[in-house]
Design a protein around this motif. Structure first.
Motif, PDB file in Angstrom:
ATOM      1  N   ALA A  18     -71.586-109.388  24.094  1.00 28.94           N
ATOM      2  CA  ALA A  18     -70.363-109.443  24.847  1.00 28.94           C
ATOM      3  C   ALA A  18     -69.817-110.854  24.694  1.00 28.94           C
ATOM      4  O   ALA A  18     -68.578-110.975  24.484  1.00 28.94           O
ATOM      5  CB  ALA A  18     -70.610-108.904  26.087  1.00 28.94           C
ATOM      6  N   PHE A  21     -68.195-111.660  21.385  1.00 27.09           N
ATOM      7  CA  PHE A  21     -66.796-111.293  21.264  1.00 27.09           C
ATOM      8  C   PHE A  21     -66.014-111.966  21.933  1.00 27.09           C
ATOM      9  O   PHE A  21     -64.829-112.479  21.515  1.00 27.09           O
ATOM     10  CB  PHE A  21     -66.728-109.482  21.406  1.00 27.09           C
ATOM     11  CG  PHE A  21     -67.478-108.910  20.539  1.00 27.09           C
ATOM     12  CD1 PHE A  21     -67.239-108.878  19.217  1.00 27.09           C
ATOM     13  CD2 PHE A  21     -68.714-108.273  20.856  1.00 27.09           C
ATOM     14  CE1 PHE A  21     -67.740-107.971  18.234  1.00 27.09           C
ATOM     15  CE2 PHE A  21     -69.484-107.355  19.892  1.00 27.09           C
ATOM     16  CZ  PHE A  21     -68.926-107.219  18.525  1.00 27.09           C
ATOM     17  N   GLN A  73     -63.823-106.614  19.082  1.00 25.80           N
ATOM     18  CA  GLN A  73     -64.407-105.837  20.311  1.00 25.80           C
ATOM     19  C   GLN A  73     -65.677-105.162  19.673  1.00 25.80           C
ATOM     20  O   GLN A  73     -65.626-104.440  18.736  1.00 25.80           O
ATOM     21  CB  GLN A  73     -63.222-104.764  20.624  1.00 25.80           C
ATOM     22  CG  GLN A  73     -62.197-105.907  21.322  1.00 25.80           C
ATOM     23  CD  GLN A  73     -61.051-105.228  22.051  1.00 25.80           C
ATOM     24  OE1 GLN A  73     -60.552-104.171  21.455  1.00 25.80           O
ATOM     25  NE2 GLN A  73     -60.968-105.363  23.254  1.00 25.80           N
ATOM     26  N   GLY A  74     -66.497-105.095  20.582  1.00 27.37           N
ATOM     27  CA  GLY A  74     -67.786-104.365  20.347  1.00 27.37           C
ATOM     28  C   GLY A  74     -68.092-103.056  21.162  1.00 27.37           C
ATOM     29  O   GLY A  74     -67.497-102.828  22.183  1.00 27.37           O
ATOM     30  N   LEU A  75     -68.422-102.142  20.221  1.00 27.41           N
ATOM     31  CA  LEU A  75     -68.351-100.625  20.963  1.00 27.41           C
ATOM     32  C   LEU A  75     -70.036-100.292  21.235  1.00 27.41           C
ATOM     33  O   LEU A  75     -70.895-101.312  21.837  1.00 27.41           O
ATOM     34  CB  LEU A  75     -67.891 -99.733  20.078  1.00 27.41           C
ATOM     35  CG  LEU A  75     -66.457-100.042  19.709  1.00 27.41           C
ATOM     36  CD1 LEU A  75     -66.028-100.742  18.565  1.00 27.41           C
ATOM     37  CD2 LEU A  75     -65.445 -98.949  19.995  1.00 27.41           C
ATOM     38  N   THR A  76     -70.565 -99.158  20.990  1.00 22.54           N
ATOM     39  CA  THR A  76     -71.936 -98.975  21.246  1.00 22.54           C
ATOM     40  C   THR A  76     -72.963 -99.846  20.378  1.00 22.54           C
ATOM     41  O   THR A  76     -72.537 -99.852  19.110  1.00 22.54           O
ATOM     42  CB  THR A  76     -72.232 -97.529  21.014  1.00 22.54           C
ATOM     43  OG1 THR A  76     -71.561 -97.006  19.516  1.00 22.54           O
ATOM     44  CG2 THR A  76     -71.611 -96.584  22.019  1.00 22.54           C
ATOM     45  N   GLY A  77     -74.127 -99.998  20.839  1.00 21.85           N
ATOM     46  CA  GLY A  77     -75.131-100.949  20.068  1.00 21.85           C
ATOM     47  C   GLY A  77     -76.284-100.229  20.410  1.00 21.85           C
ATOM     48  O   GLY A  77     -76.776 -99.461  21.111  1.00 21.85           O
ATOM     49  N   TRP A  91     -74.492-102.982  16.226  1.00 20.75           N
ATOM     50  CA  TRP A  91     -73.309-102.925  17.040  1.00 20.75           C
ATOM     51  C   TRP A  91     -72.223-102.555  16.177  1.00 20.75           C
ATOM     52  O   TRP A  91     -71.735-103.182  15.262  1.00 20.75           O
ATOM     53  CB  TRP A  91     -72.842-104.453  17.718  1.00 20.75           C
ATOM     54  CG  TRP A  91     -74.041-104.813  18.569  1.00 20.75           C
ATOM     55  CD1 TRP A  91     -75.004-105.881  18.275  1.00 20.75           C
ATOM     56  CD2 TRP A  91     -74.236-104.303  20.138  1.00 20.75           C
ATOM     57  NE1 TRP A  91     -75.958-105.592  19.628  1.00 20.75           N
ATOM     58  CE2 TRP A  91     -75.225-105.223  20.626  1.00 20.75           C
ATOM     59  CE3 TRP A  91     -73.413-103.637  20.757  1.00 20.75           C
ATOM     60  CZ2 TRP A  91     -75.736-104.911  21.794  1.00 20.75           C
ATOM     61  CZ3 TRP A  91     -73.794-103.520  21.893  1.00 20.75           C
ATOM     62  CH2 TRP A  91     -74.838-104.120  22.602  1.00 20.75           C
ATOM     63  N   ALA A  92     -71.339-101.368  16.638  1.00 18.76           N
ATOM     64  CA  ALA A  92     -70.127-101.182  16.234  1.00 18.76           C
ATOM     65  C   ALA A  92     -69.224-102.107  16.468  1.00 18.76           C
ATOM     66  O   ALA A  92     -69.259-102.610  17.709  1.00 18.76           O
ATOM     67  CB  ALA A  92     -69.803 -99.609  16.662  1.00 18.76           C
ATOM     68  N   MET A  93     -68.217-102.179  15.815  1.00 20.76           N
ATOM     69  CA  MET A  93     -67.125-103.398  15.906  1.00 20.76           C
ATOM     70  C   MET A  93     -65.796-103.149  15.399  1.00 20.76           C
ATOM     71  O   MET A  93     -65.794-101.939  14.575  1.00 20.76           O
ATOM     72  CB  MET A  93     -67.551-104.681  15.374  1.00 20.76           C
ATOM     73  CG  MET A  93     -67.723-104.768  13.823  1.00 20.76           C
ATOM     74  SD  MET A  93     -66.071-104.833  13.100  1.00 20.76           S
ATOM     75  CE  MET A  93     -65.728-106.764  13.509  1.00 20.76           C
ATOM     76  N   GLN A  94     -64.854-103.527  16.154  1.00 26.58           N
ATOM     77  CA  GLN A  94     -63.285-103.363  15.604  1.00 26.58           C
ATOM     78  C   GLN A  94     -62.622-104.826  15.772  1.00 26.58           C
ATOM     79  O   GLN A  94     -63.230-105.662  16.432  1.00 26.58           O
ATOM     80  CB  GLN A  94     -62.307-102.681  16.778  1.00 26.58           C
ATOM     81  CG  GLN A  94     -62.625-101.210  16.769  1.00 26.58           C
ATOM     82  CD  GLN A  94     -61.782-100.595  17.474  1.00 26.58           C
ATOM     83  OE1 GLN A  94     -60.760-101.376  17.968  1.00 26.58           O
ATOM     84  NE2 GLN A  94     -62.005 -99.399  18.138  1.00 26.58           N
ATOM     85  N   HIS A 116     -70.033-102.407  11.380  1.00 24.16           N
ATOM     86  CA  HIS A 116     -70.982-102.566  12.251  1.00 24.16           C
ATOM     87  C   HIS A 116     -71.750-104.108  12.014  1.00 24.16           C
ATOM     88  O   HIS A 116     -71.971-104.638  10.767  1.00 24.16           O
ATOM     89  CB  HIS A 116     -72.159-101.747  11.829  1.00 24.16           C
ATOM     90  CG  HIS A 116     -71.713-100.324  12.109  1.00 24.16           C
ATOM     91  ND1 HIS A 116     -71.296 -99.545  11.239  1.00 24.16           N
ATOM     92  CD2 HIS A 116     -71.960 -99.432  13.101  1.00 24.16           C
ATOM     93  CE1 HIS A 116     -71.005 -98.268  11.787  1.00 24.16           C
ATOM     94  NE2 HIS A 116     -71.484 -98.275  12.953  1.00 24.16           N
TER      95      HIS A 116
ATOM     96  N   LEU B  75     -65.082-101.942  26.362  1.00 22.91           N
ATOM     97  CA  LEU B  75     -65.796-101.840  25.327  1.00 22.91           C
ATOM     98  C   LEU B  75     -67.016-102.942  25.875  1.00 22.91           C
ATOM     99  O   LEU B  75     -67.668-102.602  27.035  1.00 22.91           O
ATOM    100  CB  LEU B  75     -64.871-102.781  24.176  1.00 22.91           C
ATOM    101  CG  LEU B  75     -64.174-102.119  23.742  1.00 22.91           C
ATOM    102  CD1 LEU B  75     -62.771-102.301  24.284  1.00 22.91           C
ATOM    103  CD2 LEU B  75     -64.073-101.790  22.104  1.00 22.91           C
ATOM    104  N   THR B  76     -67.623-103.767  25.227  1.00 25.99           N
ATOM    105  CA  THR B  76     -68.786-104.556  25.743  1.00 25.99           C
ATOM    106  C   THR B  76     -68.420-105.242  27.085  1.00 25.99           C
ATOM    107  O   THR B  76     -67.183-105.708  27.259  1.00 25.99           O
ATOM    108  CB  THR B  76     -69.134-105.717  24.855  1.00 25.99           C
ATOM    109  OG1 THR B  76     -68.076-106.373  24.291  1.00 25.99           O
ATOM    110  CG2 THR B  76     -70.027-105.049  23.544  1.00 25.99           C
TER     111      THR B  76
ATOM    112  N   ALA C  18     -75.264 -94.024  20.248  1.00 27.10           N
ATOM    113  CA  ALA C  18     -74.658 -95.132  19.352  1.00 27.10           C
ATOM    114  C   ALA C  18     -75.351 -94.492  17.800  1.00 27.10           C
ATOM    115  O   ALA C  18     -74.601 -94.870  16.862  1.00 27.10           O
ATOM    116  CB  ALA C  18     -75.392 -96.673  19.587  1.00 27.10           C
ATOM    117  N   GLN C  73     -66.169 -94.017  17.088  1.00 24.12           N
ATOM    118  CA  GLN C  73     -66.493 -95.198  17.966  1.00 24.12           C
ATOM    119  C   GLN C  73     -66.873 -94.785  19.327  1.00 24.12           C
ATOM    120  O   GLN C  73     -65.905 -94.114  19.919  1.00 24.12           O
ATOM    121  CB  GLN C  73     -65.597 -96.398  17.800  1.00 24.12           C
ATOM    122  CG  GLN C  73     -65.801 -96.827  16.130  1.00 24.12           C
ATOM    123  CD  GLN C  73     -65.376 -98.296  15.768  1.00 24.12           C
ATOM    124  OE1 GLN C  73     -64.251 -98.688  15.960  1.00 24.12           O
ATOM    125  NE2 GLN C  73     -66.038 -99.180  15.477  1.00 24.12           N
ATOM    126  N   GLY C  74     -67.873 -95.200  19.956  1.00 28.22           N
ATOM    127  CA  GLY C  74     -68.153 -94.822  21.333  1.00 28.22           C
ATOM    128  C   GLY C  74     -67.904 -96.304  22.285  1.00 28.22           C
ATOM    129  O   GLY C  74     -68.079 -97.120  21.850  1.00 28.22           O
TER     130      GLY C  74
END
Lengths: 151, 151, 151
Positions: A18, A21, A73-77, A91-94, A116, B75-76, C18, C73-74
């Motif tokens: 976190a 990011f 931005q990070g999502l689920t990991g 880690w999923a990311m945008q 990811h 997000l994170t 995830a 994405q979660g």
């Protein structure tokens, strides 16, 4: 590693990612460098190392992003502890980035990407650091200055 | 605070923040108010308090959003326990909101934003609540009714 | 369930969700099926079961998505352990999907959606699995091939 220590390590790594990011997008380059192992390797999806060293990577991000508004931005990991001082995670990311002029090397005016991070972690000087980092993309949409398209 | 209690507190605060986002977007204003400390302070990035009180903030969100489709997404996050009953955290966020007519005070037709919540938490009546809240934005894109631009 | 076991279960379910997102978007249909309970029920928001069985759901996702670039994405989640081998959770989500031609049943060229998964979980053969799944949407924007609009 016992159950509690394992959960504490996962929480520390979640916090680490976190901060990664946030420090990129708030342009805190010195603090950002502190998140990486000294000998960080940034690798292509094929496994080639294209940046070596945490300082070098933070400097590379500064050069790419200092004249951009960036949102990473990070999502689920998924974090897995693999030893007393080693772990890995995905880690999923945008990322949504818009440059004042253009990306200094790629020439993009803006990007919108999703994908990811595939990473390993290591304890160095008492704290978890990112040791290796590979970004795979599901999708990357780019725009070019003046609506120009790539050749 | 010992290790297990600390992780339980972090998990409770993670759950609290997830409910915050969900209850705003599903317009559950009464339940939403229950997530805030009675004397919640909502502050500008410069530190000025612009809403005081959890009930007042929930009511303010209701007035702004009841005629909108809103998606606030977290997000994170970084959560740090600072005492037996106190904590702080930073959460990356996105908001995508579209009003049936326009935001009642700002006049926007829609917004797409990204940024961070900077918060403190406190145990009040046995549960973690949001005690102070500041939203900083990396980026905010707005549209106006009829394509009108701001003066 | 004691405190440590409860946190371990929550972490396992966070990891499960995830993987769900990642395995869909990387089209790992066999591994994806392994995340679901054998008798998974996928339900409409009104409660009607429209897919029964984990294998059937993975196959249904494959048919819908094999000719698409999909990003599911979660975001923040709320997980509650309800028994020794049962739990429930709510996860905020986004999906951005673009089909090479069109969604095979719905006819969409692309979608951009946001909403929540409402799920229950169960331990089956020693691992947490998704037992029931309902997706509610805050918003769903669609495009059609050739700019065609729905009738």
């Amino acid at each position: 590693m016992d159950g509690l220590k394992r959960l504490e390590a996962i929480e520390a790594i979640r916090n680490l990612k976190a901060r990664y990011f946030r420090l990129i997008d708030t342009k805190c380059w010195v603090e950002l460098a502190g998140l990486f192992a000294r000998d960080l390797e940034v690798r292509t999806p094929e496994g080639a190392v294209y940046v070596s060293g945490g300082q070098a990577y933070a400097e590379s991000l500064r050069q790419s992003l200092e004249r951009a508004v960036s949102c990473h931005q990070g999502l689920t990991g998924e974090v897995e502890i693999t030893g007393d001082a080693t772990a890995r995670g995905i880690w999923a990311m945008q990322d949504v980035i818009e440059w004042a002029e253009a990306h200094p090397r790629m020439g993009w005016k803006s990007i919108l990407g999703r994908g990811h991070y595939h990473e390993t972690y290591r304890i160095e000087n008492g704290a978890w650091r990112i040791a290796t980092l590979t970004l795979t993309r599901l999708r990357l949409d780019v725009t070019w200055p003046d609506g120009r398209k790539p050749a």
